[in-house]
Design a protein around this motif. Structure first.
Motif, PDB file in Angstrom:
ATOM      1  N   TRP A 161     -14.410  65.678   7.660  1.00 12.35           N
ATOM      2  CA  TRP A 161     -13.125  66.195   7.188  1.00 12.35           C
ATOM      3  C   TRP A 161     -12.755  67.437   7.999  1.00 12.35           C
ATOM      4  CZ3 TRP A 161     -17.448  66.262   3.923  1.00 12.35           C
ATOM      5  CH2 TRP A 161     -18.028  67.501   3.692  1.00 12.35           C
ATOM      6  N   GLU A 163     -11.210  71.242   8.661  1.00 13.31           N
ATOM      7  CA  GLU A 163     -11.211  72.504   7.920  1.00 13.31           C
ATOM      8  C   GLU A 163     -10.846  73.642   8.870  1.00 13.31           C
ATOM      9  OE1 GLU A 163     -14.079  74.938   4.771  1.00 13.31           O
ATOM     10  OE2 GLU A 163     -14.590  72.902   5.414  1.00 13.31           O
ATOM     11  N   ASP A 266     -14.182  72.233  11.314  1.00 11.99           N
ATOM     12  CA  ASP A 266     -14.260  70.816  10.957  1.00 11.99           C
ATOM     13  C   ASP A 266     -15.705  70.388  10.728  1.00 11.99           C
ATOM     14  OD1 ASP A 266     -11.562  70.900  11.399  1.00 11.99           O
ATOM     15  OD2 ASP A 266     -11.659  69.922  13.359  1.00 11.99           O
ATOM     16  N   GLY A 289     -11.573  58.363   2.365  1.00 11.57           N
ATOM     17  CA  GLY A 289     -11.142  59.615   1.752  1.00 11.57           C
ATOM     18  C   GLY A 289     -11.724  59.844   0.385  1.00 11.57           C
TER      19      GLY A 289
END
Length: 296
Positions: A161, A163, A266, A289
């Motif tokens: 994900w 970040e 990330d 997800g």
């Protein structure tokens, strides 16, 4: 004797009709009758009494029926257990991580995974990035989540994900009044960092500062992001932290996003190839997800 013989025998014993049993099994009656005769020949005893009007179990057949059913049930259980492992529906999944990673989506992913695969036991192994890499290579863990993962030919890396990176600073710091900060705003500040000897992410942040034309004035190094926040709260300096860490409530700490250009925090997932079925299922959930499946 083969499992086929047992299945044929049980079908005839339960229907007491060769014709009905053949229909249930989807075979023709002559081969079914031959298989039962072959079984009786091997056992050297009759299992059925046959007349032109009815079929009945002999005493030996009644005894054999109980054992045949038990054997077929055990085979069914063994088959289901093997399928469950092969499909990743049961087993153990050991995940390596740092504490700051749990502040992101990972906790929710684990909760959804446990609901989807309740027979899989998840074990969390908190360790430094270097220790996580060694544990993966040695097979002590199955999956790791890291920022700025190392290049390792033995490990496969996939995005987990995204970040951002922001600045944690004491809430009474003059720059806390700004909506956002740039990296150059940190020039001359006392700089708090993860220990660079253990963290590629810490080195990435350090190099980002150098790229903006200043050398951070290192004050303290720690091994966990939560410790950074405690030092910031004590007024010992400012720190670059992942967004998921910075936005958690920390007394005495203000978090501000970074203007571009800015480094990223990330998170990537690492595993040994080929992945086990359990790891494959977790990676599939990650790609989706982490959304729960809709009710049927």
């Amino acid at each position: 004797m083969e499992l086929r013989h047992l299945r044929y025998f049980v079908a005839v014993a339960e229907r007491l009709s060769f014709t009905a049993a053949a229909e249930d099994l989807g075979v023709s009656q002559p081969p079914l009758s031959q298989q039962i005769r072959d079984l009786e020949t091997e056992l050297r005893t009759e299992l059925f009494r046959r007349t032109s009007r009815r079929v009945a179990l002999t005493e030996a057949g009644q005894v054999f029926l109980g054992h045949a059913r038990a054997i077929l049930a055990q085979v069914g259980q063994a088959s289901e257990a093997a399928r469950a492992v092969g499909e990743g529906r049961t087993g153990i999944l050991t995940i390596g991580l740092t504490g700051s990673v749990l502040n992101g989506p990972l906790g929710r992913l684990i909760r959804v995974f446990e609901a989807r695969y309740p027979e899989v036991e998840i074990r969390l192994h908190q360790a430094s990035p270097e220790a996580q890499q060694a544990a993966l290579r040695a097979g002590r863990t199955d999956l790791s989540f890291l920022r700025s993962p190392p290049e390792d030919p033995d490990l496969t890396v996939v995005p987990a994900w995204p970040e951002r990176v922001g600045v944690a600073l004491p809430e009474d710091h003059p720059r806390a009044a700004q909506a956002s900060l740039s990296l150059t705003d940190l020039a001359g500040e006392r700089y708090l960092s993860l220990r660079r000897a253990d963290s590629r992410f810490a080195n990435l942040l350090w190099e980002a500062c150098l790229a903006q034309g200043f050398v951070p004035q290192l004050s303290h190094e720690v091994v966990e992001a939560q410790a950074l926040m405690s030092l910031v709260s004590a007024g010992l300096g400012v720190a670059l932290v992942p967004e998921q860490v910075g936005r958690l409530p920390h007394p005495g700490v203000a978090y501000r996003p970074l203007d571009e250009p800015a480094p990223r925090a990330d998170v990537s997932a690492l595993y040994r190839a080929p992945p086990s079925p359990v790891v494959t299922n977790f990676l599939s959930l990650l790609r989706d997800g982490g959304q729960p499946r809709p009710a049927a």
